[in-house]
Design a protein around this motif. Sequence first.
Motif, mmCIF file in Angstrom:
data_model
loop_
_atom_site.group_PDB
_atom_site.id
_atom_site.type_symbol
_atom_site.label_atom_id
_atom_site.label_comp_id
_atom_site.label_asym_id
_atom_site.label_seq_id
_atom_site.Cartn_x
_atom_site.Cartn_y
_atom_site.Cartn_z
ATOM 1 N N LEU A 47 -12.391 -63.276 -27.258
ATOM 2 C CA LEU A 47 -10.935 -63.212 -27.393
ATOM 3 C C LEU A 47 -10.431 -61.788 -27.137
ATOM 4 O O LEU A 47 -9.400 -61.600 -26.492
ATOM 5 C CB LEU A 47 -10.540 -63.679 -28.796
ATOM 6 C CG LEU A 47 -9.286 -64.551 -28.880
ATOM 7 C CD1 LEU A 47 -9.336 -65.696 -27.898
ATOM 8 C CD2 LEU A 47 -9.105 -65.074 -30.291
ATOM 9 N N SER A 48 -11.199 -60.784 -27.592
ATOM 10 C CA SER A 48 -10.791 -59.400 -27.295
ATOM 11 C C SER A 48 -10.793 -59.184 -25.788
ATOM 12 O O SER A 48 -9.906 -58.528 -25.242
ATOM 13 C CB SER A 48 -11.733 -58.378 -27.926
ATOM 14 O OG SER A 48 -12.234 -58.817 -29.127
ATOM 15 N N LEU A 49 -11.801 -59.766 -25.118
ATOM 16 C CA LEU A 49 -11.869 -59.620 -23.664
ATOM 17 C C LEU A 49 -10.646 -60.274 -23.013
ATOM 18 O O LEU A 49 -10.053 -59.723 -22.080
ATOM 19 C CB LEU A 49 -13.157 -60.267 -23.146
ATOM 20 C CG LEU A 49 -13.481 -59.974 -21.694
ATOM 21 C CD1 LEU A 49 -13.683 -58.492 -21.478
ATOM 22 C CD2 LEU A 49 -14.720 -60.737 -21.261
ATOM 23 N N VAL A 50 -10.257 -61.444 -23.552
ATOM 24 C CA VAL A 50 -9.058 -62.107 -23.034
ATOM 25 C C VAL A 50 -7.851 -61.196 -23.176
ATOM 26 O O VAL A 50 -7.044 -61.058 -22.247
ATOM 27 C CB VAL A 50 -8.831 -63.446 -23.775
ATOM 28 C CG1 VAL A 50 -7.442 -63.991 -23.482
ATOM 29 C CG2 VAL A 50 -9.886 -64.450 -23.381
ATOM 30 N N PHE A 51 -7.734 -60.516 -24.337
ATOM 31 C CA PHE A 51 -6.593 -59.618 -24.529
ATOM 32 C C PHE A 51 -6.630 -58.492 -23.501
ATOM 33 O O PHE A 51 -5.605 -58.094 -22.967
ATOM 34 C CB PHE A 51 -6.613 -59.019 -25.942
ATOM 35 C CG PHE A 51 -6.379 -60.031 -27.030
ATOM 36 C CD1 PHE A 51 -5.782 -61.246 -26.730
ATOM 37 C CD2 PHE A 51 -6.750 -59.779 -28.328
ATOM 38 C CE1 PHE A 51 -5.563 -62.194 -27.718
ATOM 39 C CE2 PHE A 51 -6.532 -60.714 -29.322
ATOM 40 C CZ PHE A 51 -5.946 -61.926 -29.017
ATOM 41 N N ILE A 52 -7.847 -57.974 -23.231
ATOM 42 C CA ILE A 52 -7.957 -56.877 -22.264
ATOM 43 C C ILE A 52 -7.538 -57.357 -20.879
ATOM 44 O O ILE A 52 -6.770 -56.692 -20.178
ATOM 45 C CB ILE A 52 -9.396 -56.332 -22.245
ATOM 46 C CG1 ILE A 52 -9.724 -55.699 -23.590
ATOM 47 C CG2 ILE A 52 -9.566 -55.301 -21.141
ATOM 48 C CD1 ILE A 52 -11.169 -55.323 -23.735
ATOM 49 N N VAL A 234 -4.910 -48.615 -18.968
ATOM 50 C CA VAL A 234 -5.113 -48.808 -20.408
ATOM 51 C C VAL A 234 -6.106 -49.950 -20.630
ATOM 52 O O VAL A 234 -7.038 -49.848 -21.449
ATOM 53 C CB VAL A 234 -3.764 -49.096 -21.101
ATOM 54 C CG1 VAL A 234 -3.992 -49.527 -22.532
ATOM 55 C CG2 VAL A 234 -2.887 -47.865 -21.066
ATOM 56 N N ALA A 235 -5.915 -51.042 -19.869
ATOM 57 C CA ALA A 235 -6.855 -52.157 -19.976
ATOM 58 C C ALA A 235 -8.256 -51.685 -19.628
ATOM 59 O O ALA A 235 -9.237 -52.050 -20.286
ATOM 60 C CB ALA A 235 -6.442 -53.293 -19.051
ATOM 61 N N GLY A 236 -8.339 -50.827 -18.601
ATOM 62 C CA GLY A 236 -9.641 -50.326 -18.181
ATOM 63 C C GLY A 236 -10.325 -49.538 -19.276
ATOM 64 O O GLY A 236 -11.533 -49.673 -19.486
ATOM 65 N N SER A 237 -9.549 -48.720 -20.011
ATOM 66 C CA SER A 237 -10.214 -47.906 -21.030
ATOM 67 C C SER A 237 -10.713 -48.784 -22.182
ATOM 68 O O SER A 237 -11.777 -48.529 -22.745
ATOM 69 C CB SER A 237 -9.312 -46.782 -21.522
ATOM 70 O OG SER A 237 -8.008 -47.218 -21.660
ATOM 71 N N LEU A 238 -9.956 -49.849 -22.500
ATOM 72 C CA LEU A 238 -10.465 -50.779 -23.515
ATOM 73 C C LEU A 238 -11.700 -51.515 -22.987
ATOM 74 O O LEU A 238 -12.671 -51.751 -23.712
ATOM 75 C CB LEU A 238 -9.385 -51.791 -23.898
ATOM 76 C CG LEU A 238 -8.247 -51.247 -24.752
ATOM 77 C CD1 LEU A 238 -7.183 -52.296 -24.913
ATOM 78 C CD2 LEU A 238 -8.773 -50.811 -26.100
ATOM 79 N N PHE A 239 -11.620 -51.854 -21.699
ATOM 80 C CA PHE A 239 -12.727 -52.550 -21.048
ATOM 81 C C PHE A 239 -13.999 -51.711 -21.128
ATOM 82 O O PHE A 239 -15.092 -52.237 -21.347
ATOM 83 C CB PHE A 239 -12.332 -52.803 -19.592
ATOM 84 C CG PHE A 239 -13.178 -53.803 -18.859
ATOM 85 C CD1 PHE A 239 -13.397 -55.066 -19.374
ATOM 86 C CD2 PHE A 239 -13.745 -53.488 -17.631
ATOM 87 C CE1 PHE A 239 -14.165 -55.994 -18.696
ATOM 88 C CE2 PHE A 239 -14.510 -54.413 -16.943
ATOM 89 C CZ PHE A 239 -14.723 -55.665 -17.477
ATOM 90 N N ALA A 240 -13.836 -50.367 -20.972
ATOM 91 C CA ALA A 240 -14.990 -49.474 -21.053
ATOM 92 C C ALA A 240 -15.664 -49.618 -22.413
ATOM 93 O O ALA A 240 -16.891 -49.713 -22.504
ATOM 94 C CB ALA A 240 -14.543 -48.032 -20.834
ATOM 95 N N HIS A 241 -14.844 -49.662 -23.483
ATOM 96 C CA HIS A 241 -15.437 -49.794 -24.818
ATOM 97 C C HIS A 241 -16.054 -51.165 -25.015
ATOM 98 O O HIS A 241 -17.065 -51.314 -25.694
ATOM 99 C CB HIS A 241 -14.381 -49.532 -25.885
ATOM 100 C CG HIS A 241 -14.030 -48.091 -25.980
ATOM 101 N ND1 HIS A 241 -14.930 -47.136 -26.387
ATOM 102 C CD2 HIS A 241 -12.895 -47.428 -25.671
ATOM 103 C CE1 HIS A 241 -14.356 -45.952 -26.342
ATOM 104 N NE2 HIS A 241 -13.122 -46.103 -25.894
ATOM 105 N N LYS A 242 -15.430 -52.171 -24.394
ATOM 106 C CA LYS A 242 -15.969 -53.527 -24.512
ATOM 107 C C LYS A 242 -17.355 -53.598 -23.852
ATOM 108 O O LYS A 242 -18.283 -54.202 -24.378
ATOM 109 C CB LYS A 242 -14.993 -54.507 -23.855
ATOM 110 C CG LYS A 242 -15.471 -55.929 -23.751
ATOM 111 C CD LYS A 242 -15.344 -56.639 -25.088
ATOM 112 C CE LYS A 242 -16.052 -57.985 -25.011
ATOM 113 N NZ LYS A 242 -16.560 -58.403 -26.296
ATOM 114 N N LEU A 243 -17.458 -52.949 -22.664
ATOM 115 C CA LEU A 243 -18.735 -52.991 -21.956
ATOM 116 C C LEU A 243 -19.771 -52.098 -22.622
ATOM 117 O O LEU A 243 -20.940 -52.443 -22.707
ATOM 118 C CB LEU A 243 -18.555 -52.528 -20.508
ATOM 119 C CG LEU A 243 -17.789 -53.433 -19.556
ATOM 120 C CD1 LEU A 243 -17.682 -52.772 -18.197
ATOM 121 C CD2 LEU A 243 -18.470 -54.768 -19.428
ATOM 122 N N GLY A 244 -19.335 -50.912 -23.066
ATOM 123 C CA GLY A 244 -20.258 -49.974 -23.681
ATOM 124 C C GLY A 244 -21.041 -49.147 -22.678
ATOM 125 O O GLY A 244 -21.551 -48.095 -22.996
#
Lengths: 360, 289
Positions: A47-52, A234-244
Amino acid sequence: MRFVQKTSYDQDIRFFEHRGQVFWYGLLALAVLIAPLFIERFYLGELSLVFIYAIAGIGLMLLVGYTGLVSLGHAAFLAIGAYSQAWLMNQGVPFPLTLPLSGFITAAVGALVGIPALRMTGIYLAVATLAFAIIVEQVIIHWPAVTGGFTGMVVPRARIELINLDLQQPIAFYYLCLAILVGCLLIAMNLLRSPTGRAFRAIRDSEISAQSLGIHLSSTKTLAFALSAGFTGVAGSLFAHKLGYLAPDSFTIQTSILLLLMVVVGGVGSLHGIIYGALFIGFLPQMLAVARDLLPVGIAQMPGLEPALFGLILILVLIYEPLGIYGRWLKIRSYFEQFPLYRRATHKRQKSYLRTERLR
Amino acid sequence: MEVLQLLVSGVSQGCVYGLIALGFVLIYKATEMVNFAQGEIMMLGAFVAFTFANLLGWPFWMAVIMTLLVMAAFGALTERLILRPMIGEPPFSVLMLTIGMGYVLRAGAGAIWGNEPRTLTTPYSGGIVDLGGVIIGYENIVIIVGTAVLCLVLFLFFRYSRVGIAMQATSQNQLAAYYMGIPVKRIYSLVWALSAGIAATAGILVAPVALVDPLMGFIGIKAFAAAIVGGFGSLPGAILGGIIIGVVEQFAALYLPPGFSETSAYVILLVMLLVRPEGLFATMLQKKV
């Protein structure tokens, strides 16, 4: 069917048209707020990924759905956001600062790309953005000092040191993404009912009439490009944390097409469509996994089944439901609202002729 | 010597880009649709030729003719079934549709022929000519000569045949062409057939030097750059743009640091769009109100 009687001009620009909307959106807000209590960890992450995806979708929708400019290279902005986030974090910049900073960096790059792109329309722009995305991908590969090259780089954990809060916990990350998504949606909604947003739509519908209404084409288009890139960053920076862990193969043409698929399937030209589209592409892998079990072994084990289904869905949606899931939902709703009196012709697509872009 | 060698291989690679670009331009000129799946159609043509010539063992000339016929039919069918319902939809939708088509074709080819690379063996495979130090493979000669012959045929076709002239009329002004009694819809199908045939020719020409696999269609993106460099809408421009990109790519691979060879096509494209957005041979004019 509900008819809203308008008694003042303010009603036209209100967020909610009527009480019913306040109720249903309130219910939705409550549902997503208490969701972590009931949902498994795995689905919370999804769901977090969906938000991103939805945040990136807002960016792309502003460009494609509202300004009418096509970008086939939005994965590049996602990548720039992600890499600048990781790089800034590695330099020791605290998390609350890096997020807006990487958004601004991406917006600046977007504006830079936008300026030459403004002289082009339609297909030229699409191909130019595609070229830009491929160049960015190569730069990431061949600039190991900053990006780690092929091997990639580790993204530091998102923490707020002052209150010792680890944002990378699934629940904290869920609320972080949710908060940023809601913030971005509010910004986008406000933007779209402001003169700037209306200028975007005027450009989409006809550049020439927009120009003759006094809209400065190139600065408005640059702004649209920069804003779109900023949201995607902004989505990309959250995506970075999601991917790790960042590697160049997370940001290929396929990613750009996936983002476009989200916008098309959700419904071009509506903010609701973004959410539907993000849910769709976010949960598509799970749906495919389930579908694989149901299919005969020969077909289910076929390599490349996923891209084929992507393509097929894209074709079917474009031919049969050009307004996407949101458009279909509107039709279903109006069917029930006017229950015995629904007429198919209400939503019949107007027959239109090819609008030529040429003089000769 | 080295320069000449690079030039020859660049030109032969560029001819392939040019041929695919020719397919784009033909469709765009006649129907104002952009076919992003042109590279995939070329890939399909290469696979069909491979099936006829190597798997079924037909004589090469027969395999070539059959491939062209099959692919032309495929092009016309695609137009009739998938693109015709989209007439009047915004260009963005058509663009996305052809991207989706590309995905389906790639996966379909992978399902039928497998994902491992194949090589098309032809009667002329493997031979070389030594021109005083410049070594040219027969395959490269066939690519260059084949492109030249195809261009000549296309020129004659557009200049003298009734269908060719009808196509030109349609691309200049659909409404006027319709009033003159030209069946515009059938012309659309024919244009798609012709452009699929050209793409198949490109596939057959490139298959002996490149590997035939479902991903080979990605060079379609470079062909796109070629079409824009040449001026979208100009047929000689497409070939010239292709050759420019092919040659620059070869030189970039040798003289510039790694990474520039892959991106040189796109750098040329972006520079071109900045300096002269209408391309080398401008045919597009500004829209009037």
